[in-house]
Motif scaffolding. Structure first.
Motif, PDB file in Angstrom:
ATOM      1  N   SER A 299       1.028  -1.267   0.109  1.00  0.00           N
ATOM      2  CA  SER A 299      -0.139  -0.213   0.025  1.00  0.00           C
ATOM      3  C   SER A 299       0.983   1.113   0.078  1.00  0.00           C
ATOM      4  CB  SER A 299      -0.796  -0.054   1.255  1.00  0.00           C
ATOM      5  OG  SER A 299      -1.533   1.170   1.378  1.00  0.00           O
ATOM      6  N   PRO A 300       0.599   2.143  -0.790  1.00  0.00           N
ATOM      7  CA  PRO A 300       1.267   3.688  -0.888  1.00  0.00           C
ATOM      8  C   PRO A 300       1.252   4.153   0.454  1.00  0.00           C
ATOM      9  CG  PRO A 300      -0.175   3.247  -2.814  1.00  0.00           C
ATOM     10  CD  PRO A 300      -0.492   2.309  -2.004  1.00  0.00           C
ATOM     11  N   LEU A 302       1.494   2.759   3.527  1.00  0.00           N
ATOM     12  CA  LEU A 302       2.748   2.193   4.055  1.00  0.00           C
ATOM     13  C   LEU A 302       3.824   2.844   3.473  1.00  0.00           C
ATOM     14  CD1 LEU A 302       3.822   0.469   6.228  1.00  0.00           C
ATOM     15  CD2 LEU A 302       3.634  -1.205   5.210  1.00  0.00           C
ATOM     16  N   GLY A 303       4.081   2.714   2.031  1.00  0.00           N
ATOM     17  CA  GLY A 303       5.093   3.344   1.622  1.00  0.00           C
ATOM     18  C   GLY A 303       6.413   2.627   1.605  1.00  0.00           C
ATOM     19  N   LEU A 304       6.506   1.262   1.446  1.00  0.00           N
ATOM     20  CA  LEU A 304       7.643   0.458   1.652  1.00  0.00           C
ATOM     21  C   LEU A 304       8.498   0.728   0.434  1.00  0.00           C
ATOM     22  CD1 LEU A 304       7.049  -2.995   3.133  1.00  0.00           C
ATOM     23  CD2 LEU A 304       8.575  -1.444   3.904  1.00  0.00           C
ATOM     24  N   THR A 305       9.886   0.847   0.546  1.00  0.00           N
ATOM     25  CA  THR A 305      10.713   0.681  -0.490  1.00  0.00           C
ATOM     26  C   THR A 305      10.880  -0.685  -0.794  1.00  0.00           C
ATOM     27  OG1 THR A 305      11.431   2.704  -0.332  1.00  0.00           O
ATOM     28  CG2 THR A 305      13.024   1.085  -1.438  1.00  0.00           C
ATOM     29  N   THR A 306      10.723  -1.354  -1.862  1.00  0.00           N
ATOM     30  CA  THR A 306      10.612  -2.703  -2.019  1.00  0.00           C
ATOM     31  C   THR A 306      10.732  -3.273  -3.344  1.00  0.00           C
ATOM     32  OG1 THR A 306       9.632  -4.787  -1.211  1.00  0.00           O
ATOM     33  CG2 THR A 306       8.358  -3.025  -2.404  1.00  0.00           C
ATOM     34  N   TRP A 307      11.237  -4.559  -3.619  1.00  0.00           N
ATOM     35  CA  TRP A 307      11.253  -5.058  -4.851  1.00  0.00           C
ATOM     36  C   TRP A 307      10.073  -6.000  -5.379  1.00  0.00           C
ATOM     37  CZ3 TRP A 307      14.626  -3.902  -8.602  1.00  0.00           C
ATOM     38  CH2 TRP A 307      14.667  -4.573  -9.792  1.00  0.00           C
ATOM     39  N   ARG A 308       9.320  -5.495  -6.264  1.00  0.00           N
ATOM     40  CA  ARG A 308       7.891  -6.105  -6.587  1.00  0.00           C
ATOM     41  C   ARG A 308       8.314  -7.692  -7.361  1.00  0.00           C
ATOM     42  NH1 ARG A 308       4.285  -1.962  -8.496  1.00  0.00           N
ATOM     43  NH2 ARG A 308       3.635  -1.871  -5.948  1.00  0.00           N
ATOM     44  N   GLN A 309       7.874  -8.710  -7.030  1.00  0.00           N
ATOM     45  CA  GLN A 309       7.897  -9.656  -7.782  1.00  0.00           C
ATOM     46  C   GLN A 309       6.544  -9.678  -8.666  1.00  0.00           C
ATOM     47  OE1 GLN A 309       8.889 -13.594  -6.280  1.00  0.00           O
ATOM     48  NE2 GLN A 309       8.839 -12.712  -4.272  1.00  0.00           N
ATOM     49  N   PRO A 310       6.720 -10.402  -9.960  1.00  0.00           N
ATOM     50  CA  PRO A 310       5.623 -10.285 -11.138  1.00  0.00           C
ATOM     51  C   PRO A 310       4.625 -11.463 -10.770  1.00  0.00           C
ATOM     52  CG  PRO A 310       7.633 -11.312 -11.899  1.00  0.00           C
ATOM     53  CD  PRO A 310       7.938 -10.936 -10.554  1.00  0.00           C
ATOM     54  N   LEU A 311       4.045 -11.172  -9.618  1.00  0.00           N
ATOM     55  CA  LEU A 311       3.339 -12.578  -9.076  1.00  0.00           C
ATOM     56  C   LEU A 311       2.185 -12.950 -10.000  1.00  0.00           C
ATOM     57  CD1 LEU A 311       3.629 -14.269  -6.497  1.00  0.00           C
ATOM     58  CD2 LEU A 311       1.750 -12.850  -5.606  1.00  0.00           C
ATOM     59  N   PRO A 312       1.256 -11.964 -10.593  1.00  0.00           N
ATOM     60  CA  PRO A 312       0.220 -12.405 -11.390  1.00  0.00           C
ATOM     61  C   PRO A 312       0.663 -13.186 -12.755  1.00  0.00           C
ATOM     62  CG  PRO A 312      -0.103 -10.068 -10.902  1.00  0.00           C
ATOM     63  CD  PRO A 312       1.258 -10.548 -10.380  1.00  0.00           C
ATOM     64  N   LEU A 342      11.594  -2.377  -9.112  1.00  0.00           N
ATOM     65  CA  LEU A 342      11.769  -1.745  -7.866  1.00  0.00           C
ATOM     66  C   LEU A 342      10.675  -0.618  -7.587  1.00  0.00           C
ATOM     67  CD1 LEU A 342      13.890  -0.581  -5.731  1.00  0.00           C
ATOM     68  CD2 LEU A 342      14.355   1.217  -7.525  1.00  0.00           C
ATOM     69  N   VAL A 343      10.291  -0.741  -6.317  1.00  0.00           N
ATOM     70  CA  VAL A 343       9.302   0.275  -5.916  1.00  0.00           C
ATOM     71  C   VAL A 343       9.863   1.274  -5.035  1.00  0.00           C
ATOM     72  CG1 VAL A 343       7.082   0.248  -4.754  1.00  0.00           C
ATOM     73  CG2 VAL A 343       7.487  -1.449  -6.123  1.00  0.00           C
ATOM     74  N   VAL A 344       9.796   2.504  -5.626  1.00  0.00           N
ATOM     75  CA  VAL A 344      10.418   3.549  -4.657  1.00  0.00           C
ATOM     76  C   VAL A 344       9.243   3.999  -3.553  1.00  0.00           C
ATOM     77  CG1 VAL A 344      11.563   5.810  -4.665  1.00  0.00           C
ATOM     78  CG2 VAL A 344      12.143   4.079  -6.331  1.00  0.00           C
ATOM     79  N   GLY A 345       9.733   3.739  -2.464  1.00  0.00           N
ATOM     80  CA  GLY A 345       8.696   4.289  -1.224  1.00  0.00           C
ATOM     81  C   GLY A 345       9.359   5.325  -0.481  1.00  0.00           C
ATOM     82  N   ARG A 346       8.594   5.372   0.769  1.00  0.00           N
ATOM     83  CA  ARG A 346       9.214   6.427   1.586  1.00  0.00           C
ATOM     84  C   ARG A 346      10.341   5.756   2.546  1.00  0.00           C
ATOM     85  NH1 ARG A 346       3.660   7.478   1.623  1.00  0.00           N
ATOM     86  NH2 ARG A 346       3.453   6.319   3.657  1.00  0.00           N
ATOM     87  N   THR A 347      10.200   4.696   2.788  1.00  0.00           N
ATOM     88  CA  THR A 347      11.232   4.116   3.759  1.00  0.00           C
ATOM     89  C   THR A 347      12.781   4.225   3.755  1.00  0.00           C
ATOM     90  OG1 THR A 347      10.627   1.812   2.843  1.00  0.00           O
ATOM     91  CG2 THR A 347       9.112   2.757   4.690  1.00  0.00           C
ATOM     92  N   ALA A 348      13.208   4.512   2.617  1.00  0.00           N
ATOM     93  CA  ALA A 348      14.515   4.547   2.096  1.00  0.00           C
ATOM     94  C   ALA A 348      14.846   6.058   1.308  1.00  0.00           C
ATOM     95  CB  ALA A 348      15.045   3.371   1.252  1.00  0.00           C
ATOM     96  N   SER A 349      15.851   6.542   1.727  1.00  0.00           N
ATOM     97  CA  SER A 349      16.280   7.873   1.374  1.00  0.00           C
ATOM     98  C   SER A 349      17.644   8.325   1.577  1.00  0.00           C
ATOM     99  CB  SER A 349      15.284   9.003   1.933  1.00  0.00           C
ATOM    100  OG  SER A 349      15.758   9.343   3.171  1.00  0.00           O
TER     101      SER A 349
END
Length: 352
Positions: A299-300, A302-312, A342-349
């Motif tokens: 969820s935006p 929460l804003g996690l910086t993460t790596w998104r797997q192509p699950l679908p 890459l999903v650039v969120g708020r938890t890493a800067s």
């Protein structure tokens, strides 16, 4: 005279040999038992070349179909099995749901067996034995713990595809995210932000065949980029508690790390909670990254910086490959590694 004697000996040998079985035909034709059954019952969906190969093998072996057994085989179950290590986790839960949806689109239902996350390898073996006994036409295995040899033993009994876990084998197909590529992608992002002392929670292959390559790739690539890497071990991912993650956060802070790279969003969320309990936050006091990038943890808000797997895509390709294997239309034994993002969120800067 000699020819007649040889012919006589051949007849005696054939008379004394056991009758050929459907498994013998499958082995001679290089296909699964279910494919042979579909050919012998004239079921649709088998490639012409495969059908011809099966019939030729049956002729060579002198196979005589058991009409009663054929009548039972003709009543297809229309069921695919799915063994999922722990459906309560976001990754496995979403993967299972997506696979069920795709199977339904293709006219199959899914019979599921799942553990609680506390399954040992022996528990997984027993669950797979039960699953194969349910007469499923094909099986998807979703486990980051089960050894390759156990997967191959199952694949010898029923058409099998592995989903969500790296596996290259001649016995079955597999569809998965490029774990090492994802780990390197996270590492490059953290390094580009300016972090030069980074803590990475590193898993061993004995604990997880998915978290290990992504975490090791992240640590190795950060080292290649010139960062000072603090490798933090984990003793048991499936039983990792909030207290364990708090200890990981404490170790990262004590080591002077400005970023903490974690191999799952679930662990990243626990790290954020551990920071909050300490009166700290991400990214001000410690940048935090995860891995997975789907479900509620993506969820935006929460804003996690993460790596998104192509699950679908993993789910769709795994089911399509399995159905093609069951129906004899495709070989279904290739390994397909898919790129994530890459999903650039708020938890890493950038470090403070």
């Amino acid at each position: 005279m000699a020819d007649r004697q040889a012919e006589g000996r051949g007849e005696v040998e054939r008379a004394s040999a056991r009758p050929a079985t459907i498994l013998d035909v499958a082995a001679r034709a290089g296909v699964s038992k279910s494919v042979v059954s579909r050919v012998l019952t004239q079921a649709p969906g088998v490639a012409a070349a495969t059908r011809e190969r099966v019939l030729h093998a049956a002729g060579e072996l002198g196979y005589v179909p058991n009409t009663m057994a054929q009548a039972m085989v003709a009543r297809r179950t229309g069921a695919l099995g799915a063994f999922v290590r722990d459906a309560s986790t976001p990754f496995y839960g979403h993967l299972l749901t997506l696979m069920q949806d795709r199977a339904a689109e293709l006219g199959y239902r899914v019979v599921t067996a799942t553990g609680s996350g506390r399954f040992s390898v022996a528990d997984e073996r027993r669950a797979l034995d039960v699953m194969t006994g349910l007469r499923v036409e094909g099986l998807v295995i979703c486990s980051g713990l089960l050894p390759e040899r156990d997967v191959e033993e199952v694949a010898a009994k029923v058409p099998t595809v592995v989903a969500g876990r790296p596996l290259v084998s001649d016995a079955c197909g597999s569809v998965f995210c490029d774990e090492a590529g994802g780990g390197r992608g996270v590492a490059e992002h953290v390094h580009a932000l300016g972090h030069r002392r980074v803590a990475v929670l590193v898993h061993s292959p004995d604990l997880s065949l998915t978290l290990s390559p992504r975490s090791r790739a992240a640590a190795d690539h950060l080292t290649e980029l010139g960062a000072d890497v603090v490798r933090l071990p984990v003793h048991d991912f499936w039983r990792t508690t909030h207290e364990d993650v708090d200890a990981v956060v404490a170790a990262a802070l004590d080591a002077g790390a400005t970023a903490l790279v974690l191999p799952s969003d679930r662990l990243a969320l626990r790290a954020l909670e551990a920071l909050r309990v300490r009166g700290l936050e991400a990214p001000g006091d410690l940048s935090v990254t995860g891995y997975d990038g789907f479900g509620e943890l993506a969820s935006p808000f929460l804003g996690l910086t993460t790596w998104r797997q192509p699950l679908p895509t993993i789910a769709r390709m795994a089911v399509d490959s399995l159905v093609g294997l069951v129906q004899g239309r495709v070989d279904g034994r290739g390994a397909t590694a898919l790129a994530g993002e890459l999903v650039v969120g708020r938890t890493a800067s950038t470090p403070a």
